[in-house]
Design a protein around this motif. Structure first.
Motif, PDB file in Angstrom:
ATOM      1  N   LEU A   1       0.949  -1.237   0.053  1.00  0.00           N
ATOM      2  CA  LEU A   1       0.088   0.102  -0.042  1.00  0.00           C
ATOM      3  C   LEU A   1       0.991   1.355   0.014  1.00  0.00           C
ATOM      4  N   GLU A   2       0.870   1.962  -1.105  1.00  0.00           N
ATOM      5  CA  GLU A   2       1.670   3.123  -1.438  1.00  0.00           C
ATOM      6  C   GLU A   2       1.193   4.468  -0.711  1.00  0.00           C
ATOM      7  N   VAL A   3      -0.184   4.698  -1.181  1.00  0.00           N
ATOM      8  CA  VAL A   3      -0.894   6.070  -1.002  1.00  0.00           C
ATOM      9  C   VAL A   3      -2.380   5.617  -0.451  1.00  0.00           C
ATOM     10  N   VAL A   4      -2.741   6.248   0.234  1.00  0.00           N
ATOM     11  CA  VAL A   4      -4.223   6.336   0.755  1.00  0.00           C
ATOM     12  C   VAL A   4      -4.859   7.575   0.632  1.00  0.00           C
ATOM     13  N   HIS A   5      -5.555   7.650  -0.304  1.00  0.00           N
ATOM     14  CA  HIS A   5      -6.490   8.972  -0.736  1.00  0.00           C
ATOM     15  C   HIS A   5      -7.906   8.822  -0.179  1.00  0.00           C
ATOM     16  N   GLU A   6      -8.682  10.006  -0.152  1.00  0.00           N
ATOM     17  CA  GLU A   6     -10.036   9.673   0.467  1.00  0.00           C
ATOM     18  C   GLU A   6     -10.825   8.930  -0.155  1.00  0.00           C
ATOM     19  N   ASN A   7     -10.843   8.398  -1.541  1.00  0.00           N
ATOM     20  CA  ASN A   7     -11.743   7.712  -1.939  1.00  0.00           C
ATOM     21  C   ASN A   7     -11.124   6.584  -2.714  1.00  0.00           C
ATOM     22  N   SER A   8      -9.657   6.612  -2.633  1.00  0.00           N
ATOM     23  CA  SER A   8      -9.065   5.301  -3.443  1.00  0.00           C
ATOM     24  C   SER A   8      -7.510   5.069  -2.765  1.00  0.00           C
ATOM     25  N   VAL A   9      -7.128   3.935  -3.089  1.00  0.00           N
ATOM     26  CA  VAL A   9      -5.665   3.740  -2.583  1.00  0.00           C
ATOM     27  C   VAL A   9      -4.749   3.364  -3.952  1.00  0.00           C
ATOM     28  N   VAL A  10      -3.612   3.374  -3.746  1.00  0.00           N
ATOM     29  CA  VAL A  10      -2.374   3.239  -4.818  1.00  0.00           C
ATOM     30  C   VAL A  10      -1.909   1.966  -4.093  1.00  0.00           C
ATOM     31  N   LEU A  11      -1.689   0.933  -4.985  1.00  0.00           N
ATOM     32  CA  LEU A  11      -1.004  -0.332  -4.536  1.00  0.00           C
ATOM     33  C   LEU A  11       0.066  -0.592  -5.572  1.00  0.00           C
ATOM     34  N   LEU A  12       1.244  -1.251  -5.125  1.00  0.00           N
ATOM     35  CA  LEU A  12       2.174  -1.672  -5.959  1.00  0.00           C
ATOM     36  C   LEU A  12       2.492  -3.238  -5.966  1.00  0.00           C
ATOM     37  N   LYS A  13       2.411  -3.573  -7.181  1.00  0.00           N
ATOM     38  CA  LYS A  13       2.470  -5.170  -7.236  1.00  0.00           C
ATOM     39  C   LYS A  13       3.718  -5.434  -8.153  1.00  0.00           C
ATOM     40  N   GLY A  14       4.905  -5.510  -7.481  1.00  0.00           N
ATOM     41  CA  GLY A  14       5.938  -5.549  -8.102  1.00  0.00           C
ATOM     42  C   GLY A  14       6.472  -4.216  -8.709  1.00  0.00           C
ATOM     43  N   ASP A  15       6.742  -4.058 -10.116  1.00  0.00           N
ATOM     44  CA  ASP A  15       6.713  -2.731 -10.733  1.00  0.00           C
ATOM     45  C   ASP A  15       5.400  -2.109 -11.408  1.00  0.00           C
ATOM     46  N   GLU A  16       4.179  -3.043 -11.105  1.00  0.00           N
ATOM     47  CA  GLU A  16       3.223  -2.455 -11.599  1.00  0.00           C
ATOM     48  C   GLU A  16       2.242  -1.693 -10.781  1.00  0.00           C
ATOM     49  N   ILE A  17       1.734  -0.754 -10.910  1.00  0.00           N
ATOM     50  CA  ILE A  17       1.004   0.352 -10.024  1.00  0.00           C
ATOM     51  C   ILE A  17      -0.631   0.062 -10.253  1.00  0.00           C
ATOM     52  N   LEU A  18      -1.230  -0.206  -9.281  1.00  0.00           N
ATOM     53  CA  LEU A  18      -2.892  -0.321  -9.260  1.00  0.00           C
ATOM     54  C   LEU A  18      -3.391   0.641  -8.449  1.00  0.00           C
ATOM     55  N   THR A  19      -4.446   1.124  -8.996  1.00  0.00           N
ATOM     56  CA  THR A  19      -5.315   2.189  -8.361  1.00  0.00           C
ATOM     57  C   THR A  19      -6.543   1.430  -8.131  1.00  0.00           C
ATOM     58  N   VAL A  20      -7.062   1.223  -6.813  1.00  0.00           N
ATOM     59  CA  VAL A  20      -8.360   0.701  -6.341  1.00  0.00           C
ATOM     60  C   VAL A  20      -9.361   1.912  -5.608  1.00  0.00           C
ATOM     61  N   SER A  21     -10.475   2.028  -6.436  1.00  0.00           N
ATOM     62  CA  SER A  21     -11.353   3.142  -5.727  1.00  0.00           C
ATOM     63  C   SER A  21     -12.174   2.389  -4.654  1.00  0.00           C
ATOM     64  N   LEU A  22     -12.822   3.140  -3.785  1.00  0.00           N
ATOM     65  CA  LEU A  22     -13.848   2.760  -2.809  1.00  0.00           C
ATOM     66  C   LEU A  22     -14.988   2.047  -3.329  1.00  0.00           C
ATOM     67  N   GLY A  23     -14.974   0.590  -2.694  1.00  0.00           N
ATOM     68  CA  GLY A  23     -16.111  -0.150  -3.263  1.00  0.00           C
ATOM     69  C   GLY A  23     -15.801  -0.881  -4.479  1.00  0.00           C
ATOM     70  N   GLN A  24     -14.626  -0.780  -5.062  1.00  0.00           N
ATOM     71  CA  GLN A  24     -14.318  -1.511  -6.300  1.00  0.00           C
ATOM     72  C   GLN A  24     -13.805  -2.788  -6.227  1.00  0.00           C
ATOM     73  N   LEU A  25     -14.459  -3.613  -7.071  1.00  0.00           N
ATOM     74  CA  LEU A  25     -13.560  -5.148  -7.202  1.00  0.00           C
ATOM     75  C   LEU A  25     -12.754  -5.188  -8.074  1.00  0.00           C
ATOM     76  N   LEU A  26     -11.619  -5.784  -7.788  1.00  0.00           N
ATOM     77  CA  LEU A  26     -10.353  -5.713  -8.998  1.00  0.00           C
ATOM     78  C   LEU A  26     -10.063  -7.228  -8.935  1.00  0.00           C
ATOM     79  N   TYR A  27     -10.078  -7.593 -10.224  1.00  0.00           N
ATOM     80  CA  TYR A  27      -9.683  -9.021 -10.388  1.00  0.00           C
ATOM     81  C   TYR A  27      -8.166  -8.929 -11.003  1.00  0.00           C
ATOM     82  N   ASP A  28      -7.418  -9.630 -10.244  1.00  0.00           N
ATOM     83  CA  ASP A  28      -5.960  -9.552 -10.360  1.00  0.00           C
ATOM     84  C   ASP A  28      -5.265 -10.965 -10.631  1.00  0.00           C
TER      85      ASP A  28
END
Length: 158
Positions: free
Chosen positions: A131-158
């Motif tokens: 977990l890199e950054v926490v915003h009010e409505n989203s977070v920024v994740l790192l997976k290796g060298d890939e950057i993922l942004t997940v919004s509040l209530g969002q389902l992400l398949y990885d």
């Protein structure tokens, strides 16, 4: 001068014979060819050689290990790409449930497959994501060298 060189050569030759235990007189003695030893006769026992061959074959088969790898697994064609899909890789889901402020720090609750994580910036979860950054409505994740942004209530398949 030639006589001195020939004399020195003869003396050197005589000394080399004497140092090996042989004297020049033995070489020029009449009847010296009668003292030659005969070649020994060797009898070959075919039965004993057969037994040795059998023992060698037994040792070879006892050290031979049949792993059966090719019989049990499929052989990959070297000209086609090989992909192995693990069960975990197929079913990974990320769901950002909640973002909240506690003691002056922003936290995110992220559900990864069946596990719920309470995370702060810099935390690592599932041995893959950070977990890199926490915003009010989203977070920024790192997976290796890939950057993922997940919004509040969002389902992400990885």
């Amino acid at each position: 001068m030639k006589k001195i060189i020939i004399l020195a050569f003869c003396i050197g030759l005589a000394l080399s014979f004497m140092s090996t235990g042989c004297s020049p007189a033995v070489l020029f003695r009449p009847g010296a060819e009668d003292n030659v030893e005969s070649v020994p006769v060797i009898v070959i026992d075919e039965r004993e050689i057969g037994l040795i061959n059998n023992i060698d074959e037994e040792l070879e088969t006892s050290y031979h290990m049949d792993t059966g790898i090719l019989a049990s697994e499929e052989v990959n064609d070297p000209f086609k790409p090989y992909y192995r899909i693990d069960e975990e890789e197929k079913e990974n889901t990320l769901f950002l449930e909640q973002i909240y402020l506690e003691d002056g720090l922003w936290y995110a609750k992220i559900k990864f497959n069946e596990f719920l994580y309470k995370l702060n910036e810099g935390d690592v979860f599932a041995n893959v994501y950070k977990l890199e950054v926490v915003h009010e409505n989203s977070v920024v994740l790192l997976k290796g060298d890939e950057i993922l942004t997940v919004s509040l209530g969002q389902l992400l398949y990885d």
